[in-house]
Design a protein around this motif. Structure first.
Motif, PDB file in Angstrom:
ATOM      1  N   PHE A   1      13.085   2.590   8.568  1.00  0.00           N
ATOM      2  CA  PHE A   1      12.460   2.907   7.286  1.00  0.00           C
ATOM      3  C   PHE A   1      12.528   4.419   7.071  1.00  0.00           C
ATOM      4  CE2 PHE A   1      10.546  -0.745   9.249  1.00  0.00           C
ATOM      5  CZ  PHE A   1      10.371  -1.681   8.241  1.00  0.00           C
ATOM      6  N   PHE A   2      12.762   4.822   5.826  1.00  0.00           N
ATOM      7  CA  PHE A   2      12.769   6.233   5.458  1.00  0.00           C
ATOM      8  C   PHE A   2      11.651   6.466   4.442  1.00  0.00           C
ATOM      9  CE2 PHE A   2      16.953   5.238   6.968  1.00  0.00           C
ATOM     10  CZ  PHE A   2      17.350   6.362   7.683  1.00  0.00           C
ATOM     11  N   TYR A   3      10.821   7.500   4.688  1.00  0.00           N
ATOM     12  CA  TYR A   3       9.627   7.747   3.880  1.00  0.00           C
ATOM     13  C   TYR A   3       9.643   9.146   3.272  1.00  0.00           C
ATOM     14  CZ  TYR A   3       7.359   3.706   6.152  1.00  0.00           C
ATOM     15  OH  TYR A   3       7.041   2.457   6.607  1.00  0.00           O
ATOM     16  N   ASP A   4       8.925   9.274   2.157  1.00  0.00           N
ATOM     17  CA  ASP A   4       8.458  10.578   1.702  1.00  0.00           C
ATOM     18  C   ASP A   4       7.229  10.879   2.552  1.00  0.00           C
ATOM     19  OD1 ASP A   4       7.085  12.679   0.493  1.00  0.00           O
ATOM     20  OD2 ASP A   4       7.691  12.112  -1.524  1.00  0.00           O
ATOM     21  N   ALA A   5       7.339  11.821   3.487  1.00  0.00           N
ATOM     22  CA  ALA A   5       6.280  12.030   4.476  1.00  0.00           C
ATOM     23  C   ALA A   5       5.006  12.599   3.873  1.00  0.00           C
ATOM     24  CB  ALA A   5       6.778  12.957   5.588  1.00  0.00           C
TER      25      ALA A   5
ATOM     26  N   THR B   1       3.663  11.552   0.826  1.00  0.00           N
ATOM     27  CA  THR B   1       2.950  10.459   0.160  1.00  0.00           C
ATOM     28  C   THR B   1       3.041   9.149   0.925  1.00  0.00           C
ATOM     29  OG1 THR B   1       4.894   9.838  -1.153  1.00  0.00           O
ATOM     30  CG2 THR B   1       3.434  11.533  -2.061  1.00  0.00           C
ATOM     31  N   MET B   2       3.881   9.097   1.970  1.00  0.00           N
ATOM     32  CA  MET B   2       4.145   7.891   2.753  1.00  0.00           C
ATOM     33  C   MET B   2       4.677   6.757   1.876  1.00  0.00           C
ATOM     34  SD  MET B   2       3.857   8.921   5.704  1.00  0.00           S
ATOM     35  CE  MET B   2       4.347   7.366   6.432  1.00  0.00           C
ATOM     36  N   ARG B   3       5.423   7.115   0.843  1.00  0.00           N
ATOM     37  CA  ARG B   3       6.105   6.121   0.018  1.00  0.00           C
ATOM     38  C   ARG B   3       7.451   5.793   0.661  1.00  0.00           C
ATOM     39  NH1 ARG B   3       9.732   6.329  -4.475  1.00  0.00           N
ATOM     40  NH2 ARG B   3       9.713   8.611  -4.336  1.00  0.00           N
ATOM     41  N   CYS B   4       7.708   4.510   0.857  1.00  0.00           N
ATOM     42  CA  CYS B   4       8.960   4.094   1.487  1.00  0.00           C
ATOM     43  C   CYS B   4      10.105   4.261   0.492  1.00  0.00           C
ATOM     44  CB  CYS B   4       8.868   2.648   1.960  1.00  0.00           C
ATOM     45  SG  CYS B   4      10.328   2.107   2.884  1.00  0.00           S
ATOM     46  N   LEU B   5      11.110   5.054   0.867  1.00  0.00           N
ATOM     47  CA  LEU B   5      12.247   5.318   0.000  1.00  0.00           C
ATOM     48  C   LEU B   5      13.386   4.330   0.225  1.00  0.00           C
ATOM     49  CD1 LEU B   5      12.348   9.201   0.502  1.00  0.00           C
ATOM     50  CD2 LEU B   5      11.204   7.940  -1.333  1.00  0.00           C
ATOM     51  N   TYR B   6      13.522   3.872   1.471  1.00  0.00           N
ATOM     52  CA  TYR B   6      14.665   3.023   1.797  1.00  0.00           C
ATOM     53  C   TYR B   6      14.424   2.378   3.155  1.00  0.00           C
ATOM     54  CZ  TYR B   6      19.445   1.933   3.368  1.00  0.00           C
ATOM     55  OH  TYR B   6      20.559   1.317   3.861  1.00  0.00           O
ATOM     56  N   GLU B   7      14.868   1.131   3.306  1.00  0.00           N
ATOM     57  CA  GLU B   7      14.800   0.451   4.593  1.00  0.00           C
ATOM     58  C   GLU B   7      15.993  -0.477   4.732  1.00  0.00           C
ATOM     59  OE1 GLU B   7      12.196  -3.109   5.090  1.00  0.00           O
ATOM     60  OE2 GLU B   7      11.186  -2.293   3.312  1.00  0.00           O
ATOM     61  N   ARG B   8      16.407  -0.713   5.963  1.00  0.00           N
ATOM     62  CA  ARG B   8      17.505  -1.640   6.198  1.00  0.00           C
ATOM     63  C   ARG B   8      17.499  -2.079   7.657  1.00  0.00           C
ATOM     64  NH1 ARG B   8      22.774  -1.283   5.466  1.00  0.00           N
ATOM     65  NH2 ARG B   8      23.114  -2.413   7.411  1.00  0.00           N
ATOM     66  N   GLN B   9      18.270  -3.119   7.918  1.00  0.00           N
ATOM     67  CA  GLN B   9      18.407  -3.645   9.267  1.00  0.00           C
ATOM     68  C   GLN B   9      19.330  -2.748  10.079  1.00  0.00           C
ATOM     69  OE1 GLN B   9      19.737  -7.671   9.239  1.00  0.00           O
ATOM     70  NE2 GLN B   9      19.552  -7.963  11.454  1.00  0.00           N
ATOM     71  N   VAL B  10      19.034  -2.618  11.374  1.00  0.00           N
ATOM     72  CA  VAL B  10      19.864  -1.813  12.258  1.00  0.00           C
ATOM     73  C   VAL B  10      19.978  -2.539  13.597  1.00  0.00           C
ATOM     74  CG1 VAL B  10      17.896  -0.453  13.093  1.00  0.00           C
ATOM     75  CG2 VAL B  10      20.205   0.497  13.230  1.00  0.00           C
ATOM     76  N   ASP B  11      21.137  -2.463  14.198  1.00  0.00           N
ATOM     77  CA  ASP B  11      21.399  -3.137  15.470  1.00  0.00           C
ATOM     78  C   ASP B  11      20.874  -2.276  16.619  1.00  0.00           C
ATOM     79  OD1 ASP B  11      22.316  -4.572  17.599  1.00  0.00           O
ATOM     80  OD2 ASP B  11      24.435  -4.075  17.310  1.00  0.00           O
ATOM     81  N   CYS B  12      19.742  -2.676  17.188  1.00  0.00           N
ATOM     82  CA  CYS B  12      19.131  -1.929  18.292  1.00  0.00           C
ATOM     83  C   CYS B  12      19.547  -2.566  19.623  1.00  0.00           C
ATOM     84  CB  CYS B  12      17.617  -1.911  18.151  1.00  0.00           C
ATOM     85  SG  CYS B  12      17.013  -1.095  16.661  1.00  0.00           S
TER      86      CYS B  12
END
Length: 377
Positions: free
Chosen positions: A330-334, A336-347
């Motif tokens: 997840f990527f946030y505006d730190a 306001t803690m608004r989520c800007l973008y999220e996606r699946q990732v192979d961990c």
């Protein structure tokens, strides 16, 4: 009888004389002047030590990371105060009738900022500040939200662990083109001496490769969050996460700088290079440049040629949260803690915070909040 007649005679004479009475003095006060200059000077020199003005919480300087950092300011014409008290309470309690009794107070603060270290994770708090002078307290800090008087809200997002790391100085990055600060919490992209010394041979153009650097600590389980700042004038910076195997490929198999190529580019514009983003990859990076944040191409269902949905204003502080077990980032505006973008990732391996810089640019890691000695105000 004679006395009565004499008395009435005197009254008659007095009444007649009043009809022709003229005062000797002029009844007008036009020429009368009262000099109050000395009194005015004395009044201006008086100092009333009454109720202090309420402080104002400075939202631009307040933040909650591993601890709560609260800043406030006094009015410009405010007299010096003895100390300040910061009050805070946890929101969402069942008994709203005892709202005032649930405020906790800090120790005396002799400055305009303090660090609160006793906050509970995964909670929301309200804060307020009041000043004291000669034993008299001011009203609490002015209202900043309509739904709760004299308070400012912050969410302590500790459903994940705050991830502390520094830049890895031994990961194999280009020490000539990436310059680390002494504390290893900032990295800057520069042209490099070799490139500048050979600049006379560069007449029409030159390809500059993307230089990667990673955090010195990897993630193999759990949910972790970190924050950082990217210089607004950076040419291009890519930020996100990558697996150890992918990083080995990037560091040890550099592209041919004389013939730039893009990852997954078939060379014939077939669209196959976009299909890879639809499946889970061992890395996810977003791009920052020109004061904007760019979301990967295939992540947003937009019409061909319409890129507006992929372009966002660059936040002052960017936060990244990696949920290793769920395989999502997840990527946030730190701020306001608004989520800007999220996606699946192979961990599938150990994941690292990854940063790629091209041209001029800089990244500064967010410092953990620590209590510092405050000066007396």
């Amino acid at each position: 009888m004679k006395q009565k007649e004499r008395f009435l005679f005197r009254i008659q004479k007095a009444t007649e004389s009043l009809k022709t009475f003229q005062p000797a003095a002029t009844p007008s006060f036009e020429e009368f002047v009262l000099d109050t200059s000395k009194e005015e000077v004395l009044l201006k020199e008086l100092s009333f030590s009454g109720v202090p003005d309420p402080p104002v919480i400075d939202l631009s300087c307040c933040r909650v990371y591993n601890e709560g950092l609260i800043h406030w300011r006094l009015s410009e014409d405010s007299l010096p105060t003895d100390h300040h008290i910061v009050e805070f309470r946890k929101l969402g309690a069942e008994d709203e009738e005892e709202e005032e009794s649930r405020w906790s107070a800090s120790e005396r603060v002799y400055g305009c900022s303090t660090v609160l270290s006793d906050l509970v994770g995964d909670s929301r708090y309200a804060f307020r500040v009041k000043s004291c002078r000669n034993g008299v307290f001011s009203p609490c800090s002015p209202e900043t939200h309509d739904d709760l008087l004299y308070t400012v809200f912050y969410t302590i997002l500790c459903t994940f662990t705050l991830f502390g790391f520094l830049f890895n100085e031994k990961c194999g990055f280009s020490a000539e083109r990436l310059q680390l600060s002494k504390r290893r919490d900032s990295v800057e992209s520069v042209a490099g001496m070799s490139f500048l010394l050979a600049a006379e041979r560069v007449q029409t153009g030159s390809y500059i490769c993307l230089d990667y650097i990673i955090g010195d600590t990897g993630i193999s389980h759990g949910r972790h969050y970190w924050a950082f700042r990217v210089e607004p004038n950076s040419y291009m910076v890519k930020v996100g996460v990558a697996s150890d195997s992918k990083l080995t490929e990037w560091f040890h198999n550099p592209r041919d700088t004389s013939s730039p190529r893009y990852d997954h580019d078939s060379g014939h514009d077939s669209g196959s290079e976009d299909a890879c983003f639809e499946v889970s990859q061992p890395f996810t990076l977003v791009t920052i440049g020109m004061g904007r944040l760019f979301i990967p191409k295939a992540s947003v269902g937009a019409a061909s040629g319409d890129h507006s949905s992929r372009i966002l204003p660059m936040p002052q502080r960017i936060g990244v949260c990696l949920d290793y077990d769920a395989g999502r980032v997840f990527f946030y505006d730190a701020d306001t803690m608004r989520c800007l973008y999220e996606r699946q990732v192979d961990c599938s391996g150990t994941m690292y915070p990854a940063f790629g810089l091209l041209g001029g640019g800089a990244v500064h890691l967010e410092e953990f909040i620590t209590a510092k000695r405050l000066s007396y105000m």
